[in-house]
Write a protein that holds these residues in place. Structure first.
Motif, PDB file in Angstrom:
ATOM      1  N   ASN A  24       0.818  -1.210   0.000  1.00 44.49           N
ATOM      2  CA  ASN A  24       0.000   0.000   0.000  1.00 44.49           C
ATOM      3  C   ASN A  24       0.852   1.260   0.000  1.00 44.49           C
ATOM      4  O   ASN A  24       0.478   2.265  -0.615  1.00 44.49           O
ATOM      5  CB  ASN A  24      -0.949  -0.015   1.204  1.00 44.49           C
ATOM      6  N   GLY A  57      -0.751   1.909  -3.190  1.00 38.84           N
ATOM      7  CA  GLY A  57      -2.041   2.421  -2.741  1.00 38.84           C
ATOM      8  C   GLY A  57      -3.206   1.513  -3.064  1.00 38.84           C
ATOM      9  O   GLY A  57      -4.314   1.993  -3.324  1.00 38.84           O
ATOM     10  N   GLN A  65      -6.639   1.946  -1.344  1.00 42.04           N
ATOM     11  CA  GLN A  65      -7.294   3.240  -1.485  1.00 42.04           C
ATOM     12  C   GLN A  65      -8.081   3.287  -2.792  1.00 42.04           C
ATOM     13  O   GLN A  65      -7.718   2.628  -3.768  1.00 42.04           O
ATOM     14  CB  GLN A  65      -6.254   4.365  -1.497  1.00 42.04           C
ATOM     15  N   PRO A  66      -9.158   4.060  -2.839  1.00 42.16           N
ATOM     16  CA  PRO A  66      -9.821   4.286  -4.124  1.00 42.16           C
ATOM     17  C   PRO A  66      -8.839   4.877  -5.125  1.00 42.16           C
ATOM     18  O   PRO A  66      -7.916   5.617  -4.753  1.00 42.16           O
ATOM     19  CB  PRO A  66     -10.933   5.276  -3.768  1.00 42.16           C
ATOM     20  N   ALA A  99      -8.943   7.237  -7.119  1.00 44.71           N
ATOM     21  CA  ALA A  99      -8.846   8.692  -7.153  1.00 44.71           C
ATOM     22  C   ALA A  99      -7.995   9.243  -6.012  1.00 44.71           C
ATOM     23  O   ALA A  99      -7.515  10.380  -6.080  1.00 44.71           O
ATOM     24  CB  ALA A  99     -10.239   9.307  -7.096  1.00 44.71           C
ATOM     25  N   GLN A 100      -7.824   8.446  -4.948  1.00 46.97           N
ATOM     26  CA  GLN A 100      -7.050   8.900  -3.795  1.00 46.97           C
ATOM     27  C   GLN A 100      -5.589   8.472  -3.847  1.00 46.97           C
ATOM     28  O   GLN A 100      -4.812   8.833  -2.957  1.00 46.97           O
ATOM     29  CB  GLN A 100      -7.702   8.400  -2.511  1.00 46.97           C
ATOM     30  N   ARG A 101      -5.205   7.702  -4.849  1.00 49.18           N
ATOM     31  CA  ARG A 101      -3.801   7.342  -4.991  1.00 49.18           C
ATOM     32  C   ARG A 101      -3.010   8.528  -5.508  1.00 49.18           C
ATOM     33  O   ARG A 101      -3.518   9.346  -6.289  1.00 49.18           O
ATOM     34  CB  ARG A 101      -3.641   6.162  -5.958  1.00 49.18           C
ATOM     35  N   THR A 102      -1.754   8.586  -5.098  1.00 47.89           N
ATOM     36  CA  THR A 102      -0.899   9.651  -5.615  1.00 47.89           C
ATOM     37  C   THR A 102      -0.570   9.370  -7.074  1.00 47.89           C
ATOM     38  O   THR A 102      -0.735   8.245  -7.576  1.00 47.89           O
ATOM     39  CB  THR A 102       0.396   9.739  -4.811  1.00 47.89           C
ATOM     40  N   GLN A 133       1.895   6.565  -7.198  1.00 56.13           N
ATOM     41  CA  GLN A 133       1.281   5.254  -6.979  1.00 56.13           C
ATOM     42  C   GLN A 133       0.530   4.785  -8.222  1.00 56.13           C
ATOM     43  O   GLN A 133       0.628   3.613  -8.613  1.00 56.13           O
ATOM     44  CB  GLN A 133       0.335   5.307  -5.775  1.00 56.13           C
ATOM     45  N   ARG A 134      -0.208   5.675  -8.863  1.00 59.24           N
ATOM     46  CA  ARG A 134      -0.945   5.306 -10.076  1.00 59.24           C
ATOM     47  C   ARG A 134       0.017   4.897 -11.176  1.00 59.24           C
ATOM     48  O   ARG A 134      -0.216   3.924 -11.908  1.00 59.24           O
ATOM     49  CB  ARG A 134      -1.833   6.458 -10.531  1.00 59.24           C
TER      50      ARG A 134
END
Length: 472
Positions: free
Chosen positions: A256, A260, A263-264, A266-269, A272-273
């Motif tokens: 994580n 991430g 996390q949803p 949209a909330q990943r940095t 992370q994406r």
């Protein structure tokens, strides 16, 4: 002269009849039999104990009786007998579970299996499943435990009319190993009348898990935290260093931090994406299965390195070129490279790979978008049976499901019905016939068939890069 000719014709007819029976498992098949009994005779076991069946099993199959125990090798087992089931008249589904589990065997494992496969007693089949006597990636031992349970069932419940051997996921390789290893007893009888393999890991251990080494090295190149800087370095094919301990929660925390996953989206940095996109595109697995595969590439790899391979690597990524990232050159320069030990590969393959010499009908089903056991493994299994000369014993079916552990209720009775018809008539079913049977059963068992009769899986090499083993 006429009498001699008639006797010759009769002998020819008998030979044709016996050959037909061989295709259905009634007589030894020259292509798959050594001419000697290969089913071990296990000692009688302690009496099974009646136990309450799980509530959800009784809800689906009212009147079912359950028996449980622990066999002499240490495996727990559970037997479910639907209402009215009688020896010699009813049929048995002998189940080999997926996983594999790690750690000591438990009865809870077999209870969970029966709950998942309550469709079997609901469809009128007796069901028997073993926890196996040990955890870990040990296929032959699990196959032996499965055969031991079959003999226990016969001794304590009675001989079924037919025994249908069912393997799910990793258990499909266990069931296939049992079917090719135990082909007839001292009386010449087949222990299993037919085999059902569902969502199977059927490429053999020496090939099926190579992509998880790819996952480990690409993940480490991107994330650098399994192991972390400052922790003891080790070759990633080991999973973890010998004797090292890590919890699922600890691994999840690391994953994580980097990706991430919990996390949803949209909330990943942005970082992370980027890393998650790279990982899923290069390894070709969905984000939802990254943690599961990474877990197996940690603890199952540790089990293989410590207990199954003699300490050598059974995995290699020499010469593999990883593609699908924003900068493939940089990625390939960053990943660690490992060479397999041929002796370790041979040892592991002897336990986990398949010969395909199965003398009875084999029916498979696989979700085309299975995120856990790639559907392309079914092409590997078909090639194995073709090489063994037993392709005529195999029918493969596929569905549009994107799940692994369970497809849909009507799928499994349809497959069992197809095997029963194959045994009764000697005619192999077509994928279309299985699909039609599933639709016919949907009013009784519910929706969800989704068979794709025209589908054929591509080779595994189209998804997982081929690699060399040992010195060039």
């Amino acid at each position: 002269m006429m009498r001699s000719r008639c006797m010759s014709l009769a002998a020819t007819a008998l030979a044709v009849l016996l050959a037909g029976c061989a295709q259905l498992g009634g007589q030894p098949d020259p292509a798959t039999s050594t001419g000697a009994a290969d089913v071990p005779v296990f000692s009688p076991e302690a009496a099974a104990t009646p136990m309450p069946c799980p509530a959800d099993v009784l809800q689906q199959a009212p009147g079912t009786r359950c028996l449980s125990g622990r066999d002499s090798a240490g495996a727990f087992y559970l037997i479910a007998l639907p209402a009215g089931w009688q020896p010699g008249q009813g049929d048995l589904v002998l189940h080999a579970h997926g996983g594999p589990s790690l750690g000591a065997p438990t009865l809870a494992r077999t209870v969970e299996d029966l709950q998942r496969w309550a469709i079997m007693p609901r469809a009128g089949y007796a069901w028997a499943g073993s926890s196996f006597r040990q955890g870990g990636v040990a296929v032959r031992a699990a196959a032996e435990d499965t055969e031991r349970l079959r003999q226990l069932f016969v001794q304590q419940v009675g001989a079924p009319r037919r025994t249908l051997l069912h393997g799910q996921s990793w258990g499909a390789s266990v069931a296939a190993k049992a079917a090719e290893t135990y082909t007839r007893d001292a009386t010449g009888r087949r222990p299993y009348d037919a085999v059902l393999l569902t969502s199977g890991v059927l490429a053999g251990g020496s090939q099926a898990y190579q992509f998880r080494l790819d996952l480990r090295v690409v993940y480490q190149a991107l994330c650098g935290n399994h192991p972390r800087p400052g922790e003891a370095a080790y070759p990633l094919w080991q999973g973890l260093p010998a004797g090292a301990r890590m919890t699922q929660a600890e691994l999840r925390s690391r994953v994580n931090d980097c990706l991430g996953l919990d996390q949803p989206a949209a909330q990943r940095t942005a970082e992370q994406r980027r890393k998650l996109d790279t990982l899923t595109q290069v390894i070709r697995i969905p984000a939802s299965s990254v943690f599961s595969h990474l877990s197996w590439a940690t603890w199952h790899f540790q089990d293989i390195a410590e207990h199954r391979s003699g300490g050598g690597s059974v995995f290699s990524n020499e010469g593999v070129r990883y593609t699908g990232s924003a900068d493939d050159e940089a990625l390939n320069a960053a990943v660690a490279r490992y060479r397999a030990d041929p002796a370790a590969v041979a040892r592991f393959a002897a336990d986990t790979d398949l010969t395909g010499r199965i003398p009875v009908p084999v029916l498979t089903v696989h979700g085309i978008d299975d995120p856990t056991a790639f559907v392309e493994m079914d092409d590997s299994f078909r090639r194995t049976m073709v090489a063994a000369g037993t392709a005529g014993h195999l029918v493969q079916t596929f569905t549009a499901h994107d799940t692994h552990s369970y497809l849909a209720d009507p799928v499994y009775p349809a497959l069992l019905d197809a095997l029963q018809a194959w045994l009764s008539t000697g005619q192999a079913p077509t994928p279309q016939a299985v699909a039609d049977r599933c639709e016919a059963l949907a009013p009784r068992f519910g929706p969800g068939c989704r068979f794709q009769p025209g589908y054929r899986p591509p080779p595994l090499a189209t998804r997982v890069p081929e690699r060399t083993v040992g010195p060039k």
